[in-house]
Enzyme design. Structure first.
Site, PDB file in Angstrom:
ATOM      1  N   LYS A 142       0.844  -1.201   0.000  1.00  0.00           N
ATOM      2  CA  LYS A 142       0.000   0.000   0.000  1.00  0.00           C
ATOM      3  C   LYS A 142       0.875   1.246   0.000  1.00  0.00           C
ATOM      4  O   LYS A 142       1.777   1.383   0.825  1.00  0.00           O
ATOM      5  CB  LYS A 142      -0.926  -0.007   1.227  1.00  0.00           C
ATOM      6  CG  LYS A 142      -1.754   1.275   1.392  1.00  0.00           C
ATOM      7  CD  LYS A 142      -2.748   1.180   2.561  1.00  0.00           C
ATOM      8  CE  LYS A 142      -3.406   2.531   2.840  1.00  0.00           C
ATOM      9  NZ  LYS A 142      -4.369   2.474   3.978  1.00  0.00           N
ATOM     10  N   LYS A 179     -10.530  12.697   7.932  1.00  0.00           N
ATOM     11  CA  LYS A 179     -10.125  12.245   9.263  1.00  0.00           C
ATOM     12  C   LYS A 179     -10.129  13.423  10.245  1.00  0.00           C
ATOM     13  O   LYS A 179      -9.913  14.559   9.830  1.00  0.00           O
ATOM     14  CB  LYS A 179      -8.694  11.681   9.215  1.00  0.00           C
ATOM     15  CG  LYS A 179      -8.561  10.330   8.556  1.00  0.00           C
ATOM     16  CD  LYS A 179      -7.112   9.848   8.617  1.00  0.00           C
ATOM     17  CE  LYS A 179      -6.952   8.488   7.946  1.00  0.00           C
ATOM     18  NZ  LYS A 179      -7.688   7.405   8.622  1.00  0.00           N
ATOM     19  N   ASP A 229       1.285   6.166   5.586  1.00  0.00           N
ATOM     20  CA  ASP A 229       0.332   5.241   4.987  1.00  0.00           C
ATOM     21  C   ASP A 229       0.874   4.599   3.700  1.00  0.00           C
ATOM     22  O   ASP A 229       0.151   3.879   3.020  1.00  0.00           O
ATOM     23  CB  ASP A 229      -0.997   5.972   4.719  1.00  0.00           C
ATOM     24  CG  ASP A 229      -2.200   5.054   4.848  1.00  0.00           C
ATOM     25  OD1 ASP A 229      -2.062   3.968   5.432  1.00  0.00           O
ATOM     26  OD2 ASP A 229      -3.275   5.433   4.338  1.00  0.00           O
ATOM     27  N   ASP A 280     -12.442   6.918   3.329  1.00  0.00           N
ATOM     28  CA  ASP A 280     -11.259   6.679   4.169  1.00  0.00           C
ATOM     29  C   ASP A 280     -10.861   5.195   4.157  1.00  0.00           C
ATOM     30  O   ASP A 280      -9.793   4.838   4.647  1.00  0.00           O
ATOM     31  CB  ASP A 280     -11.542   7.157   5.601  1.00  0.00           C
ATOM     32  CG  ASP A 280     -10.281   7.349   6.423  1.00  0.00           C
ATOM     33  OD1 ASP A 280      -9.179   7.313   5.835  1.00  0.00           O
ATOM     34  OD2 ASP A 280     -10.403   7.531   7.645  1.00  0.00           O
ATOM     35  N   GLU A 304      -9.680   3.663   1.780  1.00  0.00           N
ATOM     36  CA  GLU A 304      -9.091   3.785   0.442  1.00  0.00           C
ATOM     37  C   GLU A 304      -8.019   2.738   0.183  1.00  0.00           C
ATOM     38  O   GLU A 304      -7.782   2.360  -0.966  1.00  0.00           O
ATOM     39  CB  GLU A 304      -8.496   5.191   0.270  1.00  0.00           C
ATOM     40  CG  GLU A 304      -7.059   5.398   0.800  1.00  0.00           C
ATOM     41  CD  GLU A 304      -6.914   5.192   2.307  1.00  0.00           C
ATOM     42  OE1 GLU A 304      -7.920   5.312   3.017  1.00  0.00           O
ATOM     43  OE2 GLU A 304      -5.793   4.896   2.764  1.00  0.00           O
ATOM     44  N   ARG A 351      -7.849  -0.455   0.736  1.00  0.00           N
ATOM     45  CA  ARG A 351      -8.318  -1.703   0.106  1.00  0.00           C
ATOM     46  C   ARG A 351      -8.626  -1.495  -1.373  1.00  0.00           C
ATOM     47  O   ARG A 351      -8.534  -2.426  -2.163  1.00  0.00           O
ATOM     48  CB  ARG A 351      -9.525  -2.247   0.890  1.00  0.00           C
ATOM     49  CG  ARG A 351     -10.684  -1.315   0.993  1.00  0.00           C
ATOM     50  CD  ARG A 351     -11.640  -1.698   2.125  1.00  0.00           C
ATOM     51  NE  ARG A 351     -11.155  -1.271   3.437  1.00  0.00           N
ATOM     52  CZ  ARG A 351     -11.761  -1.540   4.589  1.00  0.00           C
ATOM     53  NH1 ARG A 351     -12.885  -2.230   4.610  1.00  0.00           N
ATOM     54  NH2 ARG A 351     -11.256  -1.113   5.723  1.00  0.00           N
TER      55      ARG A 351
HETATM   56  N1  BES Z   1      -4.613   4.348   6.740  1.00  0.00           N
HETATM   57  C1  BES Z   1      -5.768   4.065   7.512  1.00  0.00           C
HETATM   58  C2  BES Z   1      -5.504   3.039   8.627  1.00  0.00           C
HETATM   59  C3  BES Z   1      -4.565   3.467   9.717  1.00  0.00           C
HETATM   60  C4  BES Z   1      -5.045   3.999  10.892  1.00  0.00           C
HETATM   61  C5  BES Z   1      -3.199   3.255   9.586  1.00  0.00           C
HETATM   62  C6  BES Z   1      -4.173   4.340  11.912  1.00  0.00           C
HETATM   63  C7  BES Z   1      -2.322   3.602  10.598  1.00  0.00           C
HETATM   64  C8  BES Z   1      -2.808   4.135  11.768  1.00  0.00           C
HETATM   65  C9  BES Z   1      -6.865   3.507   6.613  1.00  0.00           C
HETATM   66  O1  BES Z   1      -6.867   3.978   5.314  1.00  0.00           O
HETATM   67  C10 BES Z   1      -8.166   3.892   7.220  1.00  0.00           C
HETATM   68  O2  BES Z   1      -8.449   5.060   7.272  1.00  0.00           O
HETATM   69  N2  BES Z   1      -8.946   2.900   7.622  1.00  0.00           N
HETATM   70  C11 BES Z   1     -10.218   3.159   8.200  1.00  0.00           C
HETATM   71  C12 BES Z   1     -11.192   2.151   7.634  1.00  0.00           C
HETATM   72  C13 BES Z   1     -12.629   2.438   7.999  1.00  0.00           C
HETATM   73  C14 BES Z   1     -13.093   3.701   7.309  1.00  0.00           C
HETATM   74  C15 BES Z   1     -13.471   1.252   7.579  1.00  0.00           C
HETATM   75  C16 BES Z   1     -10.083   2.981   9.706  1.00  0.00           C
HETATM   76  O3  BES Z   1      -9.350   2.104  10.148  1.00  0.00           O
HETATM   77  O4  BES Z   1     -10.683   3.783  10.424  1.00  0.00           O
HETATM   78 ZN    ZN Z   2      -5.067   4.628   4.582  1.00  0.00          ZN
HETATM   79 MN    MN Z   3      -7.937   5.810   5.145  1.00  0.00          MN
END
Ligand code: BES
Ligand code: ZN
Ligand code: MN
Length: 508
Positions: free
Chosen positions: A269, A281, A292, A351, A353, A355
């Site tokens: 990723k 966010k 990320d 968010d 994104e 996947r």
């Molecule tokens: N990049 C984030 C995940 C993340 C969070 C990485 C904290 C490192 C530290 C990912 O893209 C994300 O935002 N995931 C969301 C998914 C949700 C919207 C289903 C999450 O984990 O809140």
């Molecule tokens: Zn992310």
């Molecule tokens: Mn995200």
């Protein structure tokens, strides 16, 4: 003054060890010697110490040379069961001896952590040697801990920092020190890429940086741009990057040594900054989202070290690089994307994104029919809830490969927890209008598993697959042992240690 590796090799007259590319001199040069450490001419000698019975030959000889001053020091402190990572200093013949505790029954990671802690207490600019013994596996761990403990990312500082130029590892196991140097340099490369500010790693720049780093490493590099992605239905990357002023990139890397009998594909990723997109966010913690792209950093770092480690397996890497920004051109929650494999995805949350971009890499990678495809992603905040900041999660269909991988990773001190992909949750990603949604409904829970369930839909040709979610361990905010604040390089040594074994189960 900091010297580059070649200048240092001349300067010290010592043999230059195999090196992998690094964008900065962020770690000291590593050399080994089997000479008497008291005559090595360094300012500091670090000696890792376990219990009283097992303090090692160098401890014994230094102790003998100073009228048992070391024993007396440890006794005076009640240092019978050496406390892990505690450093004690004594002056012997004009050399500062740093005794660092290993704790009871130290494993390899205890050596890395102890020596990393000690290195951080060496005043900058001093010359340092580390007593490592002659057992190759332990000497290697000590060398890794020493050099990674001295990691610093100084590219953006105006005031020149005086850092350790060189670390001398006292051991006969010089090959183990060379391997450690490759492992640590690759880890430092991943840290550097993660630590780079997001304005300096826009997708096109990051792709070019990767190409520049890998051009002399027996790795072929192909950069796929927006036009290529449009022609090949790379709609995950295109949709996520739509809000950005910058085009996405997909970087394909290939290391194909003569006689390779196994083929591994890695997908990383590469979100250069994750604002969340229109599902913005909160500002708390957003700055950490420069990390990320840690998956892409790990894939790049692994590719950089394959030739130096003489890995006999073909390894193809896909870096899926995009910037997730909110803007008038950004994708909206409720938009529908037709993915590369034809499946339609309703974007329940912009968010989620990671996947979407990973899906493109997984389709392309699995269509190569490798023996196993592995993806690495900072995919879910829930991963931190499941396993915390120092352990990653693994899930997938490649059971034997996961076993082999975790076993190799253990020798490098990196830990994983296995999660299931339960059938009963298969309906969790349903959409009212498309084949699937990119998120499960409110209150569904199991965020890390559900992200894995989503990715599974994009693995083709029955390819054995596993997914690593390392949202927690990829980045940290404090120093600990050989780990420094910022990017950790977690995953690099796990993958290299495994690929090095060649223990890749063939696909059925
Ligand atoms: N990049 C984030 C995940 C993340 C969070 C990485 C904290 C490192 C530290 C990912 O893209 C994300 O935002 N995931 C969301 C998914 C949700 C919207 C289903 C999450 O984990 O809140
Ligand atoms: Zn992310
Ligand atoms: Mn995200």
């Amino acid at each position: 003054m900091r010297l580059n590796a070649d200048e240092r090799a001349n300067h010290t007259g010592q043999q230059k060890l195999a090196r992998v590319p690094s964008m900065d001199q962020s770690i000291p040069n590593l050399v080994s010697t089997s000479d008497d450490p008291l005559k090595a001419g360094t300012d500091v000698l670090i000696i890792p110490v376990g219990g009283p019975e097992s303090r090692g030959a160098i401890y014994d000889s230094v102790n003998a040379a100073c009228d048992a001053e070391l024993d007396k020091t440890l006794d005076a402190l009640g240092f019978t069961k050496a406390t892990a990572n505690t450093v004690t200093q004594t002056l012997v013949h004009d050399m500062v001896i740093m005794l660092v505790g290993l704790g009871d029954q130290p494993d390899l990671e205890a050596y890395r952590m102890a020596v990393g802690s000690a290195i951080q207490q060496v005043p900058e600019g001093k010359r340092v040697a580390v007593a490592a013994g002659d057992e190759p596996v332990i000497a290697g761990a000590i060398a890794e801990g020493a050099v990674l403990g001295a990691y610093h990312f100084d590219r953006y500082r105006n005031v020149e920092q005086e850092r350790l130029d060189e670390i001398v590892i006292v051991t006969k196991a010089s090959a183990a020190v060379e391997r450690a140097d490759v492992m640590a340099t690759a880890t430092a490369l991943a840290r550097n890429l993660v630590n780079t500010p997001p304005a300096n790693k826009r997708p096109e720049d990051l792709a070019d940086t990767i190409a520049g780093l890998l051009k002399d490493n027996n790795v072929s590099v192909t950069i796929r741009d927006q036009a290529w992605l449009e022609a090949h239905d790379g709609n995950g990357l295109l949709a996520v990057c739509r809000g950005s002023e910058h085009e996405p990139r997909l970087v394909e890397l290939d290391y194909n040594p003569a006689g390779a009998e196994r083929h591994v594909v890695l997908v990383g990723k590469g979100i250069t900054f994750d604002t969340g997109g229109i599902n913005l966010k909160p500002s708390q913690g957003m700055a950490d989202m420069k990390s990320d792209m840690a998956g892409t950093a790990v894939v790049t770092a692994v590719m950089s070290a394959l030739a130096a480690l003489d890995v006999k397996v073909r390894v193809t890497g896909f870096c899926t690089i995009a910037e997730n920004m909110p803007s008038g051109t950004a994708q909206r929650p409720s938009d529908v994307i037709t993915m590369m494999n034809g499946k339609t995805v309703e974007v329940g949350n912009t968010d989620a994104e990671g996947r979407l971009v990973m899906a493109d890499g997984l389709v392309l990678g699995s269509r190569m029919k490798p023996d196993v495809i592995i993806d690495l992603a900072t995919l879910t905040g829930a991963q931190i809830v499941v396993a915390g900041m120092e352990i990653a999660c693994v899930m997938g269909t490649a059971d034997v490969a996961m076993d082999e991988f975790e076993e190799a990773a253990e020798t490098e001190g990196e830990e994983y927890i296995r999660l299931p992909l339960p059938k009963r949750y298969a309906t969790g990603l349903k959409s009212n209008i498309a084949d699937m949604n990119n998120i499960s409904g409110a209150g569904f829970g199991a965020g890390t598993i559900m992200a894995g369930m989503f990715l599974a839909e994009f693995v083709e040709e029955d390819t054995p697959w596993f997914h690593v979610d390392f949202a927690g361990p990829s980045f940290r905010d404090s120093v600990s042992g050989y780990l420094s604040p910022g990017g950790t390089g977690f995953g690099v040594r796990s993958l290299l240690a495994w690929l090095e074994t060649g223990n890749i189960p063939p696909r059925a």
